[in-house]
Design an enzyme around this catalytic site. Structure first.
Site, short mmCIF file in Angstrom:
data_model
loop_
_atom_site.label_atom_id
_atom_site.label_comp_id
_atom_site.label_asym_id
_atom_site.label_seq_id
_atom_site.Cartn_x
_atom_site.Cartn_y
_atom_site.Cartn_z
N ARG A 1 11.82 -1.18 10.86
CA ARG A 1 10.85 -0.73 11.86
C ARG A 1 10.77 -1.74 13.01
NH1 ARG A 1 5.56 0.37 8.26
NH2 ARG A 1 4.66 -0.56 10.13
N ARG B 1 -9.08 1.39 9.20
CA ARG B 1 -8.55 0.10 9.64
C ARG B 1 -9.62 -0.74 10.33
NH1 ARG B 1 -2.97 0.64 8.73
NH2 ARG B 1 -1.77 -0.72 10.07
N LYS C 1 0.83 -1.22 0.00
CA LYS C 1 0.00 0.00 0.00
C LYS C 1 0.86 1.26 0.00
CE LYS C 1 -2.04 -1.15 3.86
NZ LYS C 1 -1.28 -2.39 4.11
N ARG D 1 0.03 -8.19 14.16
CA ARG D 1 -0.55 -7.25 13.19
C ARG D 1 -1.42 -7.98 12.17
NH1 ARG D 1 4.60 -4.57 11.32
NH2 ARG D 1 3.34 -3.65 9.69
N ARG E 1 11.57 -5.52 4.67
CA ARG E 1 11.30 -4.09 4.45
C ARG E 1 12.32 -3.22 5.19
NH1 ARG E 1 5.35 -1.94 5.31
NH2 ARG E 1 5.53 -2.96 7.33
P1 ADP Z 1 1.52 -1.62 7.82
O1 ADP Z 1 1.10 -1.02 6.53
O2 ADP Z 1 2.78 -2.38 7.73
O3 ADP Z 1 0.43 -2.36 8.52
P2 ADP Z 1 1.28 0.99 9.08
O4 ADP Z 1 2.44 1.86 8.88
O5 ADP Z 1 0.04 1.24 8.28
O6 ADP Z 1 1.82 -0.48 8.88
O7 ADP Z 1 0.85 1.00 10.60
C1 ADP Z 1 1.77 0.83 11.65
C2 ADP Z 1 1.02 0.92 12.98
O8 ADP Z 1 0.46 2.23 13.14
C3 ADP Z 1 -0.15 -0.04 13.12
O9 ADP Z 1 0.25 -1.33 13.57
C4 ADP Z 1 -0.99 0.70 14.20
O10 ADP Z 1 -0.44 0.55 15.50
C5 ADP Z 1 -0.80 2.16 13.79
N1 ADP Z 1 -1.86 2.58 12.83
C6 ADP Z 1 -1.67 2.92 11.53
N2 ADP Z 1 -2.84 3.26 10.96
C7 ADP Z 1 -3.79 3.12 11.91
C8 ADP Z 1 -5.21 3.32 11.95
N3 ADP Z 1 -5.90 3.70 10.86
N4 ADP Z 1 -5.86 3.08 13.12
C9 ADP Z 1 -5.19 2.70 14.22
N5 ADP Z 1 -3.86 2.48 14.26
C10 ADP Z 1 -3.16 2.69 13.12
P1 ADP Z 2 2.30 -1.83 3.18
O1 ADP Z 2 2.27 -0.32 3.13
O2 ADP Z 2 1.06 -2.44 2.57
O3 ADP Z 2 2.56 -2.34 4.56
P2 ADP Z 2 4.84 -1.60 1.73
O4 ADP Z 2 4.51 -0.73 0.57
O5 ADP Z 2 5.59 -1.01 2.86
O6 ADP Z 2 3.49 -2.33 2.25
O7 ADP Z 2 5.64 -2.88 1.14
C1 ADP Z 2 6.13 -3.90 2.01
C2 ADP Z 2 7.49 -4.38 1.49
O8 ADP Z 2 7.33 -5.08 0.24
C3 ADP Z 2 8.49 -3.27 1.22
O9 ADP Z 2 9.76 -3.76 1.56
C4 ADP Z 2 8.38 -3.03 -0.30
O10 ADP Z 2 9.61 -2.56 -0.87
C5 ADP Z 2 8.04 -4.42 -0.82
N1 ADP Z 2 7.11 -4.43 -1.97
C6 ADP Z 2 6.02 -3.65 -2.16
N2 ADP Z 2 5.39 -3.98 -3.31
C7 ADP Z 2 6.09 -5.01 -3.84
C8 ADP Z 2 5.92 -5.81 -5.05
N3 ADP Z 2 4.89 -5.63 -5.89
N4 ADP Z 2 6.83 -6.79 -5.27
C9 ADP Z 2 7.86 -7.01 -4.41
N5 ADP Z 2 8.07 -6.29 -3.27
C10 ADP Z 2 7.19 -5.30 -2.98
#
Ligand code: ADP
Ligand code: ADP
Length: 219
Positions: free
Chosen positions: A164, A93, A18, A175, A131
């Site tokens: 992270r 979420r 995303k 998660r 990542r």
């Molecule tokens: P990922 O895409 O890897 O799940 P995010 O960066 O979106 O990670 O989120 C990291 C953390 O930030 C989540 O595990 C949660 O603790 C918090 N968070 C992010 N977005 C939300 C949301 N919309 N509502 C509540 N907590 C959130």
């Molecule tokens: P999210 O925001 O949904 O948690 P990220 O965009 O942070 O996901 O992507 C998670 C990991 O996967 C990162 O290390 C990113 O570089 C990698 N990644 C994202 N899209 C792709 C893809 N289409 N193919 C391979 N690796 C990807």
């Protein structure tokens, strides 16, 4: 009277891509990426009150409480750069957040489209554990799939790349649990509104981007 804007809600498990896609879409469309995770991490780094509050939830991989999160998004979407809409990444979420978003966007025509980036759990774990994130600009890399030109250094601003804390395996498991319990119901929610479009997240980054751009042209 409704002034129509474009609001894209990116759905998908943690690691689906995303953030990566939101940043690319921001470059192509000019609509800003609104990432609740990035906003929380920014506040954490700067040790603000919001950051201190969010920390314990984020460390466990739990959701930050809705009242705080919804207020934060409402403020963000009122900023001038969101005047044409936004790419929402990580919000909503849960169903409560989705209802709050509908209320916020009602005067602007509501959510335009909700692409669901599909990815299986095994690949999800590989994505998250590999990542690496830029400490200064938040750009996202993967040690194997999307490495920076110089190991440990951001291509964009030369910032240090780090893993992270919540990308450690134990927190990732929680998660994913939180995702399936609280976030996955959004799939049915947006499907019922005719806004859900599924995209194969196992494709290369560029292919996912093309699929999203084609979708945006239609919506
Ligand atoms: P990922 O895409 O890897 O799940 P995010 O960066 O979106 O990670 O989120 C990291 C953390 O930030 C989540 O595990 C949660 O603790 C918090 N968070 C992010 N977005 C939300 C949301 N919309 N509502 C509540 N907590 C959130
Ligand atoms: P999210 O925001 O949904 O948690 P990220 O965009 O942070 O996901 O992507 C998670 C990991 O996967 C990162 O290390 C990113 O570089 C990698 N990644 C994202 N899209 C792709 C893809 N289409 N193919 C391979 N690796 C990807």
């Amino acid at each position: 009277m409704s002034d129509k804007r474009t609001y894209v809600v990116l759905l998908g498990v943690p690691g689906a891509g995303k953030g990566t896609q939101a940043k690319l879409l921001e470059q192509c469309t000019g609509l800003p990426q609104v990432s609740t995770g990035d906003i929380f991490r920014y506040n954490l780094k700067n040790e603000t009150e919001l950051g201190k509050l969010a920390k314990s939830y984020m460390d466990r991989g739990d959701l930050v409480p809705d009242d705080v999160t919804i207020r934060m998004v409402r403020d963000r979407l009122q900023q001038p750069d969101c005047a044409q809409g936004a790419i929402l990444d990580g919000f909503p979420r849960n169903l409560n957040q989705a209802a709050a978003l509908d209320e916020m966007l009602a005067p602007h025509g509501g959510v335009s489209v909700a692409p669901l980036i599909n990815l299986d759990d095994e690949e999800t774990i590989r994505r998250i554990t590999g990542r690496r994130t830029c400490r200064t600009c938040g750009a996202v890399y993967h040690i194997l799939y999307n490495p920076p030109k110089v190991e440990g250094v951001c291509d964009i601003d030369g910032g240090e790349l780090y893993q992270r804390d919540d990308d450690a395996e134990e927190t990732v498991r929680n998660r994913l649990y939180v995702y399936y319990k609280q976030t996955a119901p959004l799939i049915g929610y947006y499907f019922a509104k005719g806004l859900l479009v599924e995209i194969d997240g196992a494709q290369a980054i560029e292919a996912v981007q093309q699929a999203l751009l084609a979708l945006l042209k239609r919506s």
